[in-house]
Write a protein that holds these residues in place. Structure first.
Motif, PDB file in Angstrom:
ATOM      1  N   LYS A 168      42.556  22.224-133.978  1.00 37.76           N
ATOM      2  CA  LYS A 168      44.010  22.063-133.925  1.00 37.76           C
ATOM      3  C   LYS A 168      44.566  21.942-132.512  1.00 37.76           C
ATOM      4  O   LYS A 168      45.701  21.479-132.333  1.00 37.76           O
ATOM      5  CB  LYS A 168      44.685  23.229-134.660  1.00 37.76           C
ATOM      6  CG  LYS A 168      44.350  23.275-136.151  1.00 37.76           C
ATOM      7  CD  LYS A 168      45.019  24.419-136.874  1.00 37.76           C
ATOM      8  CE  LYS A 168      44.453  24.584-138.280  1.00 37.76           C
ATOM      9  NZ  LYS A 168      44.538  23.371-139.099  1.00 37.76           N
ATOM     10  N   MET A 169      43.809  22.350-131.517  1.00 39.23           N
ATOM     11  CA  MET A 169      44.327  22.301-130.149  1.00 39.23           C
ATOM     12  C   MET A 169      44.696  20.884-129.693  1.00 39.23           C
ATOM     13  O   MET A 169      45.740  20.691-129.072  1.00 39.23           O
ATOM     14  CB  MET A 169      43.345  22.950-129.177  1.00 39.23           C
ATOM     15  CG  MET A 169      43.459  24.460-129.123  1.00 39.23           C
ATOM     16  SD  MET A 169      45.093  24.987-128.563  1.00 39.23           S
ATOM     17  CE  MET A 169      45.005  26.747-128.885  1.00 39.23           C
ATOM     18  N   PRO A 170      43.877  19.847-129.968  1.00 38.18           N
ATOM     19  CA  PRO A 170      44.304  18.502-129.578  1.00 38.18           C
ATOM     20  C   PRO A 170      45.592  18.078-130.275  1.00 38.18           C
ATOM     21  O   PRO A 170      46.445  17.404-129.676  1.00 38.18           O
ATOM     22  CB  PRO A 170      43.125  17.612-130.010  1.00 38.18           C
ATOM     23  CG  PRO A 170      41.963  18.531-130.080  1.00 38.18           C
ATOM     24  CD  PRO A 170      42.508  19.848-130.534  1.00 38.18           C
ATOM     25  N   THR A 171      45.746  18.461-131.537  1.00 37.38           N
ATOM     26  CA  THR A 171      46.951  18.112-132.287  1.00 37.38           C
ATOM     27  C   THR A 171      48.171  18.769-131.651  1.00 37.38           C
ATOM     28  O   THR A 171      49.206  18.118-131.431  1.00 37.38           O
ATOM     29  CB  THR A 171      46.815  18.559-133.757  1.00 37.38           C
ATOM     30  OG1 THR A 171      45.592  18.052-134.292  1.00 37.38           O
ATOM     31  CG2 THR A 171      47.983  18.047-134.588  1.00 37.38           C
ATOM     32  N   LEU A 172      48.055  20.062-131.331  1.00 42.44           N
ATOM     33  CA  LEU A 172      49.172  20.770-130.706  1.00 42.44           C
ATOM     34  C   LEU A 172      49.479  20.214-129.315  1.00 42.44           C
ATOM     35  O   LEU A 172      50.649  20.062-128.941  1.00 42.44           O
ATOM     36  CB  LEU A 172      48.856  22.260-130.604  1.00 42.44           C
ATOM     37  CG  LEU A 172      48.806  23.052-131.908  1.00 42.44           C
ATOM     38  CD1 LEU A 172      48.442  24.506-131.623  1.00 42.44           C
ATOM     39  CD2 LEU A 172      50.123  22.976-132.655  1.00 42.44           C
ATOM     40  N   ALA A 173      48.440  19.913-128.544  1.00 39.63           N
ATOM     41  CA  ALA A 173      48.643  19.383-127.194  1.00 39.63           C
ATOM     42  C   ALA A 173      49.389  18.057-127.234  1.00 39.63           C
ATOM     43  O   ALA A 173      50.335  17.831-126.468  1.00 39.63           O
ATOM     44  CB  ALA A 173      47.297  19.215-126.487  1.00 39.63           C
ATOM     45  N   ALA A 174      48.972  17.166-128.145  1.00 38.55           N
ATOM     46  CA  ALA A 174      49.648  15.872-128.276  1.00 38.55           C
ATOM     47  C   ALA A 174      51.086  16.054-128.759  1.00 38.55           C
ATOM     48  O   ALA A 174      51.994  15.323-128.326  1.00 38.55           O
ATOM     49  CB  ALA A 174      48.871  14.980-129.241  1.00 38.55           C
ATOM     50  N   MET A 175      51.308  17.031-129.624  1.00 37.08           N
ATOM     51  CA  MET A 175      52.664  17.300-130.100  1.00 37.08           C
ATOM     52  C   MET A 175      53.558  17.775-128.958  1.00 37.08           C
ATOM     53  O   MET A 175      54.744  17.412-128.894  1.00 37.08           O
ATOM     54  CB  MET A 175      52.630  18.342-131.226  1.00 37.08           C
ATOM     55  CG  MET A 175      52.009  17.840-132.517  1.00 37.08           C
ATOM     56  SD  MET A 175      51.794  19.139-133.774  1.00 37.08           S
ATOM     57  CE  MET A 175      53.487  19.269-134.399  1.00 37.08           C
ATOM     58  N   CYS A 176      53.002  18.567-128.049  1.00 40.96           N
ATOM     59  CA  CYS A 176      53.765  19.004-126.872  1.00 40.96           C
ATOM     60  C   CYS A 176      54.248  17.800-126.071  1.00 40.96           C
ATOM     61  O   CYS A 176      55.402  17.739-125.621  1.00 40.96           O
ATOM     62  CB  CYS A 176      52.912  19.905-125.983  1.00 40.96           C
ATOM     63  SG  CYS A 176      52.590  21.550-126.653  1.00 40.96           S
ATOM     64  N   TYR A 177      53.374  16.826-125.906  1.00 38.80           N
ATOM     65  CA  TYR A 177      53.723  15.626-125.154  1.00 38.80           C
ATOM     66  C   TYR A 177      54.756  14.782-125.896  1.00 38.80           C
ATOM     67  O   TYR A 177      55.780  14.374-125.330  1.00 38.80           O
ATOM     68  CB  TYR A 177      52.466  14.798-124.877  1.00 38.80           C
ATOM     69  CG  TYR A 177      52.754  13.449-124.257  1.00 38.80           C
ATOM     70  CD1 TYR A 177      53.342  13.355-122.992  1.00 38.80           C
ATOM     71  CD2 TYR A 177      52.451  12.264-124.930  1.00 38.80           C
ATOM     72  CE1 TYR A 177      53.610  12.125-122.417  1.00 38.80           C
ATOM     73  CE2 TYR A 177      52.709  11.031-124.359  1.00 38.80           C
ATOM     74  CZ  TYR A 177      53.304  10.968-123.097  1.00 38.80           C
ATOM     75  OH  TYR A 177      53.569   9.749-122.547  1.00 38.80           O
ATOM     76  N   LYS A 178      54.505  14.526-127.165  1.00 41.56           N
ATOM     77  CA  LYS A 178      55.411  13.688-127.945  1.00 41.56           C
ATOM     78  C   LYS A 178      56.809  14.303-127.998  1.00 41.56           C
ATOM     79  O   LYS A 178      57.814  13.597-127.913  1.00 41.56           O
ATOM     80  CB  LYS A 178      54.863  13.501-129.364  1.00 41.56           C
ATOM     81  CG  LYS A 178      53.652  12.579-129.460  1.00 41.56           C
ATOM     82  CD  LYS A 178      53.996  11.160-129.073  1.00 41.56           C
ATOM     83  CE  LYS A 178      52.910  10.171-129.489  1.00 41.56           C
ATOM     84  NZ  LYS A 178      53.220   8.790-129.037  1.00 41.56           N
ATOM     85  N   TYR A 179      56.881  15.611-128.151  1.00 38.18           N
ATOM     86  CA  TYR A 179      58.188  16.262-128.207  1.00 38.18           C
ATOM     87  C   TYR A 179      58.930  16.102-126.891  1.00 38.18           C
ATOM     88  O   TYR A 179      60.149  15.878-126.866  1.00 38.18           O
ATOM     89  CB  TYR A 179      58.009  17.748-128.541  1.00 38.18           C
ATOM     90  CG  TYR A 179      59.317  18.485-128.662  1.00 38.18           C
ATOM     91  CD1 TYR A 179      60.152  18.301-129.762  1.00 38.18           C
ATOM     92  CD2 TYR A 179      59.736  19.358-127.656  1.00 38.18           C
ATOM     93  CE1 TYR A 179      61.363  18.964-129.865  1.00 38.18           C
ATOM     94  CE2 TYR A 179      60.941  20.029-127.746  1.00 38.18           C
ATOM     95  CZ  TYR A 179      61.755  19.834-128.850  1.00 38.18           C
ATOM     96  OH  TYR A 179      62.959  20.491-128.944  1.00 38.18           O
ATOM     97  N   SER A 180      58.190  16.176-125.775  1.00 37.88           N
ATOM     98  CA  SER A 180      58.830  16.113-124.457  1.00 37.88           C
ATOM     99  C   SER A 180      59.431  14.743-124.167  1.00 37.88           C
ATOM    100  O   SER A 180      60.383  14.637-123.384  1.00 37.88           O
ATOM    101  CB  SER A 180      57.824  16.479-123.361  1.00 37.88           C
ATOM    102  OG  SER A 180      56.851  15.459-123.205  1.00 37.88           O
ATOM    103  N   ILE A 181      58.878  13.698-124.791  1.00 38.75           N
ATOM    104  CA  ILE A 181      59.401  12.347-124.535  1.00 38.75           C
ATOM    105  C   ILE A 181      60.222  11.811-125.707  1.00 38.75           C
ATOM    106  O   ILE A 181      60.658  10.658-125.694  1.00 38.75           O
ATOM    107  CB  ILE A 181      58.263  11.356-124.197  1.00 38.75           C
ATOM    108  CG1 ILE A 181      57.269  11.222-125.355  1.00 38.75           C
ATOM    109  CG2 ILE A 181      57.556  11.779-122.920  1.00 38.75           C
ATOM    110  CD1 ILE A 181      56.216  10.157-125.125  1.00 38.75           C
ATOM    111  N   GLY A 182      60.412  12.633-126.744  1.00 36.52           N
ATOM    112  CA  GLY A 182      61.275  12.237-127.852  1.00 36.52           C
ATOM    113  C   GLY A 182      60.660  11.270-128.842  1.00 36.52           C
ATOM    114  O   GLY A 182      61.384  10.620-129.609  1.00 36.52           O
ATOM    115  N   GLN A 183      59.335  11.166-128.849  1.00 34.77           N
ATOM    116  CA  GLN A 183      58.674  10.287-129.818  1.00 34.77           C
ATOM    117  C   GLN A 183      58.209  11.086-131.031  1.00 34.77           C
ATOM    118  O   GLN A 183      58.001  12.298-130.944  1.00 34.77           O
ATOM    119  CB  GLN A 183      57.470   9.591-129.175  1.00 34.77           C
ATOM    120  CG  GLN A 183      57.836   8.500-128.193  1.00 34.77           C
ATOM    121  CD  GLN A 183      56.623   7.715-127.728  1.00 34.77           C
ATOM    122  OE1 GLN A 183      55.494   7.946-128.177  1.00 34.77           O
ATOM    123  NE2 GLN A 183      56.832   6.782-126.814  1.00 34.77           N
ATOM    124  N   PRO A 184      58.032  10.425-132.177  1.00 37.47           N
ATOM    125  CA  PRO A 184      57.563  11.133-133.376  1.00 37.47           C
ATOM    126  C   PRO A 184      56.122  11.613-133.208  1.00 37.47           C
ATOM    127  O   PRO A 184      55.328  10.989-132.509  1.00 37.47           O
ATOM    128  CB  PRO A 184      57.671  10.074-134.481  1.00 37.47           C
ATOM    129  CG  PRO A 184      57.625   8.766-133.781  1.00 37.47           C
ATOM    130  CD  PRO A 184      58.295   8.990-132.454  1.00 37.47           C
TER     131      PRO A 184
END
Length: 428
Positions: A168-184
């Motif tokens: 799950k760590m890669p999923t959470l890490a990518a979510m951190c990035y996507k949230y910061s730039i406003g992408q889904p």
């Protein structure tokens, strides 16, 4: 334990005989546990001369520039294995055979999704939050979602928790990035490799197909391998300290992430890129080299030398080649990379750098690679945390498998006031 003993003689006439433990490699260790019975303890700021545990996971010889995982040199693992094979090795002690390897991949893929309500958790953070702040929060919050198997005394529960964290760590890490730039958020695509899936979740959007570049995929996989474990470093020691109290394993990993965030630990590659940006152009390098050599100047070259390695960082040798492969593949021409390459040339040839063993380290090259791939500097330490999670889990598992866990409780050398009388403020 070896037949060797150490004798401690104090000038008050006391003599203590202390047992000596012998490892399979490296220094012997004097067992000082008996000191407390004699009203003594050791003074070792930073614990640089203290072995806090016995471990069979990773061995480092800083003088010779050696890094072994379960006995295998890091360069051989980075060249011939992928991250999940190294993860299996760290977690279970031996390399997997082909069947075990394929079963392990399937098991990890079965757990790459995170609970859908976790996506709502992200919306409690400001958009401009540092991704490591978010990562600390959401990793610890996993305990609120995956509490069905949290009996740390149950071997099967520990195995499931380890797999969940790794997956799950890669999923959470990518979510951190996507949230910061406003992408889904992008769901994992499990037909991809571990590294390929991470790149997909980072850079794909629902609007159009995304193809993972195999050169970048291999580079990311090597970054994961080279950061997977590094013996009893600050963050690993933090995880073990938290685990010694019987704490929730997700909370232990969150503690490790918090420790890793420091610029002296996981933030070093971020600091390296900021330094390159500060230098700005090749013609300004002599100025900063002079400042680095000036003992009275607070400026320090980031990405050179290492606290542990007094020789060339063995991870840097692999990362250097990978760095060149990525820059060639992307054909990026920017002043920042020109500065980096010229600094590297100077460091490898300048007598001052050679004499002081200030070789480029893994942070120097990994920062350049991540920047070239298009990953923002604020995400560098998040990726480090993603990669190091398997090392943290391996040490966490080892602690419980060894049993007889003692809660970590360092002592101190008290230098404050002696006992004194407290007078009420209205009578003072």
């Amino acid at each position: 334990m070896s037949d060797l003993t150490a004798k401690l003689t104090l000038n008050d006439g006391r003599e203590l005989t202390l047992p000596v433990h012998k490892g399979s490699l490296g220094y012997d260790a004097v067992d000082v546990q008996a000191l407390v019975k004699n009203h003594l303890f050791t003074f070792d700021p930073g614990f640089m001369s203290t072995a806090s545990c016995k471990s069979s996971i990773t061995y480092i010889d800083g003088e010779q520039g050696i890094l072994l995982h379960r006995g295998y040199p890091i360069a051989e693992l980075a060249e011939h294995a992928d991250y999940l094979e190294v993860a299996y090795l760290l977690l279970f002690g031996e390399r997997p055979d082909k069947t075990q390897y394929q079963d392990f991949i399937k098991l990890v893929r079965n757990h790459t999704l995170v609970h859908e309500q976790i996506s709502r958790f992200f919306h409690g953070f400001r958009r401009d939050s540092h991704p490591m702040a978010v990562m600390c929060g959401v990793s610890g919050a996993l305990a609120a979602f995956y509490h069905d198997a949290l009996d740390i005394n149950n071997v099967a529960h520990r195995e499931l928790t380890a797999i969940r964290l790794l997956a799950k760590m890669p999923t959470l890490a990518a979510m951190c990035y996507k949230y910061s730039i406003g992408q889904p958020f992008m769901f994992p695509l499990n037909k991809l490799s571990y590294a390929g899936n991470f790149l997909y979740m980072m850079f794909a959007t629902p609007c159009e197909p995304y193809e993972v570049n195999p050169v970048l995929e291999r580079a990311m996989d090597r970054i994961f391998i080279l950061h997977a474990d590094h013996e009893q470093n600050a963050s690993t020691s933090t995880v073990r300290t938290a685990a010694s109290s019987g704490a929730n394993p997700f909370a232990c990993i969150a503690a490790g992430i918090a420790s890793l965030w420091g610029p002296a630990h996981g933030g070093a590659n971020e600091a390296c890129i900021k330094m390159l940006e500060q230098i700005g152009s090749v013609d300004r390098i002599p100025e900063f080299i002079a400042r680095a050599k000036d003992k009275n100047d607070p400026f320090r070259l980031m990405g050179f030398g290492h606290r542990v390695y007094k020789n060339y960082d063995p991870r840097a040798k692999v990362m250097r080649q990978t760095c060149y492969e990525v820059l060639q593949e992307l054909n990026i021409q920017t002043p920042l990379f020109d500065v980096a390459m010229e600094l590297e040339r100077i460091a490898l040839n300048d007598p001052y750098f050679i004499e002081h063993k200030l070789y480029p380290n893994v942070d120097f090259y990994s920062g350049i690679i991540l920047k070239a791939i298009g990953i923002p500097v604020s995400m560098f330490t998040v990726i480090f945390a993603l990669a190091r999670t398997v090392g943290w889990i391996a040490h966490w598992k080892e602690m419980y498998n060894q049993g007889n866990i003692k809660i970590v409780r360092p002592r101190q050398l008290y230098v404050g006031h002696e006992q004194r009388v407290f007078t009420p403020i209205d009578k003072a």
